[in-house]
Design a protein around this motif. Structure first.
Motif: not given
Length: 254
Positions: A49-64
């Motif tokens: 949500r934060v990154v999107a508010r800064h006009g950027c597409e965000a992707m999050t992946v659970r990865a160790d």
């Protein structure tokens, strides 16, 4: 390096220094930031949500980053979605609080965990994305620590792992040249959840206040100050294999 419309990857990127770096990259014009995480799905959702508010597409992946299969899958998912990777920030890290004098308390298990995450994890992530970074003439920034230079810190193993990361930075700068630049940032004390988890809210406040008495700039760094250094290194097209210390001058009075 021009960041407009580029794709950045930040390991351990959903909180603290990682999230501040992602926001700074978004503000600099990257079109997408992919972040890995291991602990908090809620933090990952907030990151997006934060990154999107800064006009950027965000992707999050659970990865160790301690799991090579997960690291390679994360890299593949980034390339499948965005088609490229221009920037890698190796921010994922861990520590254990073990007094410097407590040699018996620093078990083999702790040594292996810290070296595996803090050093080999950065290597795994770089290796997985190296072909894409080469193709993009990209850049890597490793997040080390002032503990790489000073005795003390959360544990001996942590300091050694962060010192090893500086050597990893130099070796990767040579191995990936001339296509990819590799540099590092070594933060001092930074006001993050990491510090309050180690020392508690009041404990960290007291430690930071005491430190400000002798740090030349008389301030405690915020995550955004580290992000400034990351972006600075990304913009230095003739710099590779170097480390920028971000500690308000603490190291000059060691």
């Amino acid at each position: 390096m021009e960041l407009q419309n580029k794709v950045a990857v930040v390991t351990g990127g959903c909180t603290g220094i990682g999230r501040a770096t992602a926001v700074a990259l978004a503000d600099a014009g990257v079109r997408a930031v992919a972040a890995s995480w291991t602990r908090s799905a809620e933090a990952a959702e907030e990151f997006a949500r934060v990154v999107a508010r800064h006009g950027c597409e965000a992707m999050t992946v659970r990865a160790d980053v301690a799991d090579d299969t997960a690291v390679r899958a994360f890299a593949d998912s980034v390339l499948e979605r965005f088609g490229r990777a221009d920037v890698l920030v190796n921010n994922a890290g861990t520590t254990r609080a073990v007094s410097e004098a407590d040699l018996d308390g620093l078990s083999d298990e702790i040594w292996h965990e810290l070296l595996d995450v803090n050093v080999v994890g950065a290597f795994r992530s770089t290796r997985a994305l190296a072909p894409a970074l080469r193709e993009a003439a990209g850049a890597v920034v490793n997040i080390s620590s002032i503990s790489a230079y000073r005795a003390g810190g959360s544990s001996i193993a942590y300091g050694v792992s962060k010192a090893a990361m500086l050597q990893l930075t130099r070796n990767l700068a040579s191995a990936l040249a001339p296509d990819v630049r590799v540099n590092a940032v070594a933060p001092g004390t930074v006001a993050t959840r990491w510090q309050t988890a180690l020392h508690g809210e009041e404990g960290f406040a007291e430690r930071a206040l005491a430190e400000r008495e002798h740090v030349p700039l008389r301030r405690t760094a915020e995550p955004g100050h580290v992000a400034q250094a990351v972006l600075g290194l990304l913009g230095m097209d003739m710099v590779t294999g170097e480390t920028v210390v971000v500690d308000g001058g603490k190291h000059v009075r060691y």
